[in-house]
Design an enzyme around this catalytic site. Sequence first.
Site, PDB file in Angstrom:
ATOM      1  N   ASP A  10       0.857  -1.200   0.000  1.00  0.00           N
ATOM      2  CA  ASP A  10       0.000   0.000   0.000  1.00  0.00           C
ATOM      3  C   ASP A  10       0.894   1.252   0.000  1.00  0.00           C
ATOM      4  O   ASP A  10       0.885   2.049   0.932  1.00  0.00           O
ATOM      5  CB  ASP A  10      -0.959   0.011   1.197  1.00  0.00           C
ATOM      6  CG  ASP A  10      -0.238  -0.024   2.550  1.00  0.00           C
ATOM      7  OD1 ASP A  10      -0.885   0.361   3.565  1.00  0.00           O
ATOM      8  OD2 ASP A  10       0.956  -0.395   2.616  1.00  0.00           O
ATOM      9  N   ASP A  15       6.711   1.100   1.858  1.00  0.00           N
ATOM     10  CA  ASP A  15       6.381   0.122   0.811  1.00  0.00           C
ATOM     11  C   ASP A  15       7.220   0.385  -0.447  1.00  0.00           C
ATOM     12  O   ASP A  15       7.706  -0.537  -1.094  1.00  0.00           O
ATOM     13  CB  ASP A  15       4.910   0.219   0.415  1.00  0.00           C
ATOM     14  CG  ASP A  15       3.957   0.010   1.562  1.00  0.00           C
ATOM     15  OD1 ASP A  15       3.809   0.932   2.375  1.00  0.00           O
ATOM     16  OD2 ASP A  15       3.392  -1.090   1.660  1.00  0.00           O
ATOM     17  N   ASN A  39      -2.529   2.551   3.487  1.00  0.00           N
ATOM     18  CA  ASN A  39      -1.968   3.880   3.793  1.00  0.00           C
ATOM     19  C   ASN A  39      -2.784   4.993   3.154  1.00  0.00           C
ATOM     20  O   ASN A  39      -2.886   6.098   3.696  1.00  0.00           O
ATOM     21  CB  ASN A  39      -0.523   3.967   3.287  1.00  0.00           C
ATOM     22  CG  ASN A  39       0.443   3.267   4.204  1.00  0.00           C
ATOM     23  OD1 ASN A  39       0.272   3.267   5.421  1.00  0.00           O
ATOM     24  ND2 ASN A  39       1.440   2.612   3.628  1.00  0.00           N
ATOM     25  N   THR A 124       2.933  -6.176   2.774  1.00  0.00           N
ATOM     26  CA  THR A 124       3.437  -5.066   3.596  1.00  0.00           C
ATOM     27  C   THR A 124       2.314  -4.052   3.841  1.00  0.00           C
ATOM     28  O   THR A 124       2.554  -2.836   3.900  1.00  0.00           O
ATOM     29  CB  THR A 124       4.618  -4.364   2.893  1.00  0.00           C
ATOM     30  OG1 THR A 124       4.149  -3.796   1.657  1.00  0.00           O
ATOM     31  CG2 THR A 124       5.757  -5.327   2.628  1.00  0.00           C
ATOM     32  N   PHE A 165      -0.902  -0.729  12.518  1.00  0.00           N
ATOM     33  CA  PHE A 165      -1.790  -0.236  11.467  1.00  0.00           C
ATOM     34  C   PHE A 165      -2.272  -1.332  10.513  1.00  0.00           C
ATOM     35  O   PHE A 165      -3.469  -1.438  10.230  1.00  0.00           O
ATOM     36  CB  PHE A 165      -1.080   0.868  10.678  1.00  0.00           C
ATOM     37  CG  PHE A 165      -1.902   1.440   9.554  1.00  0.00           C
ATOM     38  CD1 PHE A 165      -1.671   1.034   8.250  1.00  0.00           C
ATOM     39  CD2 PHE A 165      -2.924   2.349   9.801  1.00  0.00           C
ATOM     40  CE1 PHE A 165      -2.436   1.544   7.196  1.00  0.00           C
ATOM     41  CE2 PHE A 165      -3.701   2.865   8.755  1.00  0.00           C
ATOM     42  CZ  PHE A 165      -3.459   2.452   7.462  1.00  0.00           C
ATOM     43  N   ASN A 166      -1.368  -2.136   9.949  1.00  0.00           N
ATOM     44  CA  ASN A 166      -1.772  -3.116   8.935  1.00  0.00           C
ATOM     45  C   ASN A 166      -2.797  -4.115   9.462  1.00  0.00           C
ATOM     46  O   ASN A 166      -3.702  -4.529   8.745  1.00  0.00           O
ATOM     47  CB  ASN A 166      -0.555  -3.881   8.391  1.00  0.00           C
ATOM     48  CG  ASN A 166       0.310  -3.021   7.492  1.00  0.00           C
ATOM     49  OD1 ASN A 166      -0.156  -2.002   6.965  1.00  0.00           O
ATOM     50  ND2 ASN A 166       1.565  -3.397   7.343  1.00  0.00           N
ATOM     51  N   HIS A 239       9.575   0.234   7.947  1.00  0.00           N
ATOM     52  CA  HIS A 239       9.007  -1.060   8.345  1.00  0.00           C
ATOM     53  C   HIS A 239       9.075  -2.126   7.238  1.00  0.00           C
ATOM     54  O   HIS A 239       9.647  -3.198   7.427  1.00  0.00           O
ATOM     55  CB  HIS A 239       7.533  -0.879   8.739  1.00  0.00           C
ATOM     56  CG  HIS A 239       7.289   0.195   9.735  1.00  0.00           C
ATOM     57  ND1 HIS A 239       7.488   0.037  11.099  1.00  0.00           N
ATOM     58  CD2 HIS A 239       6.854   1.471   9.566  1.00  0.00           C
ATOM     59  CE1 HIS A 239       7.184   1.166  11.711  1.00  0.00           C
ATOM     60  NE2 HIS A 239       6.808   2.048  10.825  1.00  0.00           N
ATOM     61  N   ASP A 240       8.503  -1.831   6.083  1.00  0.00           N
ATOM     62  CA  ASP A 240       8.224  -2.857   5.076  1.00  0.00           C
ATOM     63  C   ASP A 240       9.441  -3.561   4.491  1.00  0.00           C
ATOM     64  O   ASP A 240       9.406  -4.783   4.270  1.00  0.00           O
ATOM     65  CB  ASP A 240       7.361  -2.251   3.964  1.00  0.00           C
ATOM     66  CG  ASP A 240       6.003  -1.794   4.490  1.00  0.00           C
ATOM     67  OD1 ASP A 240       5.422  -0.871   3.910  1.00  0.00           O
ATOM     68  OD2 ASP A 240       5.538  -2.363   5.499  1.00  0.00           O
TER      69      ASP A 240
END
Length: 314
Positions: A10, A15, A39, A124, A165-166, A239-240
């Site tokens: 996203d 990402d 996102n 992700t 969040f995800n 993060h991703d």
Amino acid sequence: MAVPIIIDCDPGHDDALAILLAAGDPAVDLLAITTVAGNQTLAKTTLNARRVCTLAGIDAVPIAAGCDRPLLQPLVVAEDVHGESGLDGPRFPEPTVHTVTEHAVDLIHRVLNDHPEPVTLVPTAPLTNIALLLTRYPQDAARIREIVLMGGSTTRGNRTPAAEFNIFVDPEAADLVFRSGVPVTMCGLNVTHQALATPDVLARLEGLDTELAQVCVQMLTSYASAYRRLWGFSHPPVHDPVAVARVIDPGIVRCTRANVSVELRGQYTRGATVVDIHRYLDRPLNAQVALELDTERFWDRLVGAVRALGSARG
Ligand code: RIB
Ligand code: CA
């Protein structure tokens, strides 16, 4: 032998870096990119995937748009982090890389069944597309080598005190994935907060002296200002790409086996990943849970991938 993967994303600043790492590192073979609402709206995350691929010259990897909302609840986006466009900061040229007409779930299904060996899925983003794949094509579970996802946390959340969040955006989808029986590796906030884009990292990217590297610096600068404003981070966690790095070189991410359950009913904890590290509950060990990142090897891989893509563009 390069590990075949599909990224479900996203974009989203981190990402975008995950896509670059997957496309630029020879240890993985990026077979497809699929997008999902998260996102930002699906239209924006898909446009951003096209933008990143156009900029990096990733023009032979099919991109397909997927679900525009979670399975049950209304979509919640992260405009405060990623901006109105979902990829605020750089100005991107009009994308010349287009999507295929298939839905993301159908593209994943086709790739899984066309590829001669099982494929690793690297989500992700919210897990809506992956949950729908496993529901629509349950037989495809046998074609999936592993699901290595960015999401959840062994500690606290970043969208509520409990939920990352995800997982928060689509808890039902995450619950279905963790209970699917497909091997899952969870790269949660507890490990991705070790992947901080420090000034040294930015300097290494600047030093590549390519347009792609410059755009990465612009993305990280915009992303860093959001993390400073919202959470007081000195340097932003990317993060991703940690999930991609785990596939590239499993030794970069130390994991332990544990039960991961997704809270669906808690008044204050819905969307939390409950990670039973000490095995208090007699529940199946359904996941590898990432605990520690070798940050030096991680950044070497990411900078190396940007270098490889940037020089390929000339
Ligand atoms: O919580 C971090 C996750 O949510 C990352 O995947 C980021 O891109 C957002 O999707
Ligand atoms: Ca994401």
